[in-house]
Design an enzyme around this catalytic site. Structure first.
Site, PDB file in Angstrom:
ATOM      1  N   ARG A 210       0.831  -1.204   0.000  1.00 24.31           N
ATOM      2  CA  ARG A 210       0.000   0.000   0.000  1.00 24.31           C
ATOM      3  C   ARG A 210       0.868   1.257   0.000  1.00 24.31           C
ATOM      4  O   ARG A 210       2.067   1.184   0.277  1.00 24.31           O
ATOM      5  CB  ARG A 210      -0.848   0.019   1.285  1.00 24.31           C
ATOM      6  N   ASP A 284      -3.367   3.916   3.857  1.00 20.13           N
ATOM      7  CA  ASP A 284      -3.102   2.483   4.045  1.00 20.13           C
ATOM      8  C   ASP A 284      -4.084   1.639   3.250  1.00 20.13           C
ATOM      9  O   ASP A 284      -3.922   0.423   3.157  1.00 20.13           O
ATOM     10  CB  ASP A 284      -3.164   2.103   5.536  1.00 20.13           C
TER      11      ASP A 284
HETATM   12  P1  AMP Z   1      -9.185  -0.472   8.103  1.00 19.01           P
HETATM   13  O1  AMP Z   1     -10.031   0.668   8.585  1.00 19.01           O
HETATM   14  O2  AMP Z   1      -9.953  -1.742   7.911  1.00 19.01           O
HETATM   15  O3  AMP Z   1      -8.367  -0.135   6.905  1.00 19.01           O
HETATM   16  O4  AMP Z   1      -8.182  -0.795   9.281  1.00 19.01           O
HETATM   17  C1  AMP Z   1      -7.254   0.127   9.761  1.00 19.01           C
HETATM   18  C2  AMP Z   1      -6.254  -0.583  10.619  1.00 19.01           C
HETATM   19  O5  AMP Z   1      -6.915  -1.207  11.718  1.00 19.01           O
HETATM   20  C3  AMP Z   1      -5.457  -1.686   9.930  1.00 19.01           C
HETATM   21  O6  AMP Z   1      -4.169  -1.688  10.461  1.00 19.01           O
HETATM   22  C4  AMP Z   1      -6.210  -2.933  10.320  1.00 19.01           C
HETATM   23  O7  AMP Z   1      -5.387  -4.064  10.278  1.00 19.01           O
HETATM   24  C5  AMP Z   1      -6.632  -2.600  11.744  1.00 19.01           C
HETATM   25  N1  AMP Z   1      -7.845  -3.337  12.140  1.00 19.01           N
HETATM   26  C6  AMP Z   1      -9.112  -3.129  11.743  1.00 19.01           C
HETATM   27  N2  AMP Z   1      -9.946  -4.008  12.312  1.00 19.01           N
HETATM   28  C7  AMP Z   1      -9.190  -4.812  13.098  1.00 19.01           C
HETATM   29  C8  AMP Z   1      -9.455  -5.925  13.939  1.00 19.01           C
HETATM   30  N3  AMP Z   1     -10.675  -6.421  14.098  1.00 19.01           N
HETATM   31  N4  AMP Z   1      -8.405  -6.494  14.572  1.00 19.01           N
HETATM   32  C9  AMP Z   1      -7.158  -6.021  14.431  1.00 19.01           C
HETATM   33  N5  AMP Z   1      -6.846  -4.984  13.666  1.00 19.01           N
HETATM   34  C10 AMP Z   1      -7.842  -4.377  12.993  1.00 19.01           C
HETATM   35 MG    MG Z   2      -7.126  -1.165   5.708  1.00 22.93          MG
END
Ligand code: AMP
Ligand code: MG
Length: 543
Positions: A210, A284
């Site tokens: 990314r 990201d």
């Molecule tokens: P996202 O909003 O899905 O792009 O997630 C942003 C960050 O939060 C990334 O680093 C994901 O890996 C982390 N993240 C989101 N949901 C979870 C979860 N349930 N457990 C662990 N990390 C999470």
């Molecule tokens: Mg993400």
């Protein structure tokens, strides 16, 4: 303990794990939350699951990997794709990356709920990284559990494949499994948590790198790792940019960034074409390959509303609304430019590349709208105004974007004396309240149709050929938000048939498919304000 077993049906998969072989690893092998310095990834094993069950798989994605339908229906496939078993050459790992979330630098993020299994080398030479989303804790999980629930997994599975069939660059989804475990989720973030079925999507992409993958190293001053990752990316995914000598030079990085700008511009043109709103365009969540990545609180425009965002977390500022996606992509590219600046030490070529993004987007957007309208080419003198007037009209009263462009092909443009009724009748199904259009609106709309018809007649193309061209870019079927929600409601009750049916319809989104007509229907009233159908809550991992 995750076991390593040779599984007969999947042993045909050949792995070539370039990412972990060529890039620096985190030496700490323990799975605990931490800041990981000087490394691109950490080794980590998926969490074994209670009672994995296959919900759905993509036969097209399986085919690209050399897997048959029988392979996918074997119990070993379910075991592997739910993280319960590893194939001998799989070496699971979580990637380290950072990112800007909603415009703010957030530091280290990383694969908090995704675990890469390895890179499959397909017969045609293509590498496919397989990644389990929701397979348990990693060093990057921060305060969360590393798990995923059925509803978000159904959405990611279906949308990945729908985008692929729409011809839009995207990460893919090989499979969707239930883990048999439950996961505690507070869906509305209002203190009302409940247990939900856990699920895992096995995603596939040539690379999951990314913008934020580069940003983290620059932010930390780890410029040697930045260079290693950039060189790796160019050699693995942009080999056509390598100079004859094979040596990566400053000019190679510049060409590479230009290419990322170009690919990103093309991607956003596609999103705008079909009314896809990503919902969380943090850096990201921007792929270095210019493919759609990280399906979270995404949504599809039902009625054309340029201000719409599906993400309730973004309700106040609407940073990631439909109309702002082109600008946000540029902002994200600027952050990437800052991140790779130390490899180039010259701002000018990076600025030129950002200008190339603008030019590519502008040109691509015009060409795309010309196609949507059935024009043979874009004539700046007339067509910019034609499109702007149309978009203003569409936004003024609730008009279904997808239905509108599909129906537009049926306006009898060859008739030079179209009455207001002739102009509006073919489009009536596109309006959410066709009977309450004001006389003034009807008049202005009919005027536009007459102008449009005149413009079409200039092209001297047969109706049939124009309609064919229009239908090839204006999908009849999109993954409407309410359809996914219906599939989720059924799946949560143990019935996966609608997932299968939607996957089937979305295989041919530009075809009429008369027996599937009901999946092209505009959003029903019950779905107007229902969670999941009109708005979604993103993971609140902004800490
Ligand atoms: P996202 O909003 O899905 O792009 O997630 C942003 C960050 O939060 C990334 O680093 C994901 O890996 C982390 N993240 C989101 N949901 C979870 C979860 N349930 N457990 C662990 N990390 C999470
Ligand atoms: Mg993400």
């Amino acid at each position: 303990m995750t076991t390593v077993t040779a599984l007969p049906s999947l042993d045909k998969l050949v792995f070539d794990n370039r990412f972990i072989r060529q890039l620096p690893a985190d030496p700490d092998m323990h799975n605990h939350c931490r800041q990981v310095f000087g490394a691109c990834f950490s080794f980590v094993s998926p969490k074994p699951t209670q009672a994995p069950q296959l919900v759905a798989y993509s036969k097209e994605m399986a085919h690209s990997l050399g897997l048959s339908e029988a392979d996918c229906e074997s119990s070993c496939f379910t075991q592997v794709m739910s993280g319960n078993r590893l194939l001998p050459d799989m070496q699971p790992y979580a990637m380290c990356y950072g990112g800007h979330q909603f415009g703010q630098w957030a530091g280290q993020l990383g694969d908090g709920r995704a675990i890469n299994l390895g890179e499959v080398l397909a017969d045609n030479g293509q590498h496919w990284t397989l990644q389990l989303k929701g397979a348990g804790l990693t060093p990057y999980s921060r305060m969360a559990d590393g798990l995923a629930v059925l509803r978000s997994s159904v959405r990611e599975f279906l949308c990945s494949e729908a985008m692929f069939h729409l011809g839009i660059p995207t990460t893919r989804a090989l499979s969707l499994t239930l883990t048999g475990d439950t996961v505690m989720r507070d869906m509305f973030y209002n203190g009302d948590a409940k247990l939900e079925p856990g699920a895992i999507v096995c995603r596939a992409a040539p690379s999951f790198i990314r913008f934020g993958s580069f940003q983290i190293f620059t932010a930390r001053g780890e410029l040697n790792v930045l260079k290693q990752l950039a060189d790796f990316t160019i050699r693995s995914d942009f080999p056509q940019l390598l100079p004859k000598s094979g040596q990566i030079e400053k000019a190679t990085y510049i060409c590479w960034f230009e290419e990322v700008c170009r690919l990103t511009a093309e991607l956003i043109v596609h999103w705008q074409r079909v009314g896809f709103v990503h919902g969380v365009m943090n850096t990201d969540n921007m792929s270095i390959l210019g493919i759609t990545i990280d399906y979270g609180p995404y949504g599809w425009l039902d009625h054309y509303d340029p201000e719409w965002t599906p993400n309730t977390t973004d309700r106040t500022h609407r940073r990631y609304r439909y109309s702002q996606q082109p600008e946000i992509a540029l902002w994200n590219l600027l952050q990437l430019a800052n991140a790779i600046y130390p490899l180039i030490n010259d701002a000018k070529p990076l600025q030129n590349a950002l200008a190339l993004y603008n030019a590519t987007f502008e040109h691509g957007w015009q060409a795309m709208f010309a196609e949507k309208l059935g024009l043979k080419n874009w004539q700046p003198n007339s067509d910019a105004k034609l499109v702007q007037t149309l978009l203003t009209l569409l936004a003024e009263v609730e008009t279904d974007m997808t239905l509108f462009f599909r129906l537009l092909a049926h306006v009898p443009v060859e008739n030079q004396t179209l009455s207001n009724t002739d102009c509006l009748a073919p489009l009536s199904d596109a309006w959410y309240q066709p009977d309450s259009l004001s006389p003034d609106y009807r008049q202005r709309f009919a005027d536009w149709i007459r102008l449009y018809s005149q413009r079409i007649r200039q092209d001297n193309e047969s109706t049939e050929s124009r309609q064919q061209r229009m239908n090839a870019v204006n999908p009849k079927y999109i993954l409407r938000n309410y359809l996914s929600q219906m599939a989720i409601d059924k799946a949560e009750a143990g019935d996966f048939s609608l997932i299968e049916e939607l996957l089937e319809v979305m295989r041919r989104p530009y075809d009429e498919q008369p027996d599937k007509q009901h999946f092209a229907a505009k959003r029903p009233e019950w779905a107007r304000n229902k969670a999941g159908c009109s708005q979604l809550y993103s993971s609140q991992m902004r800490i």
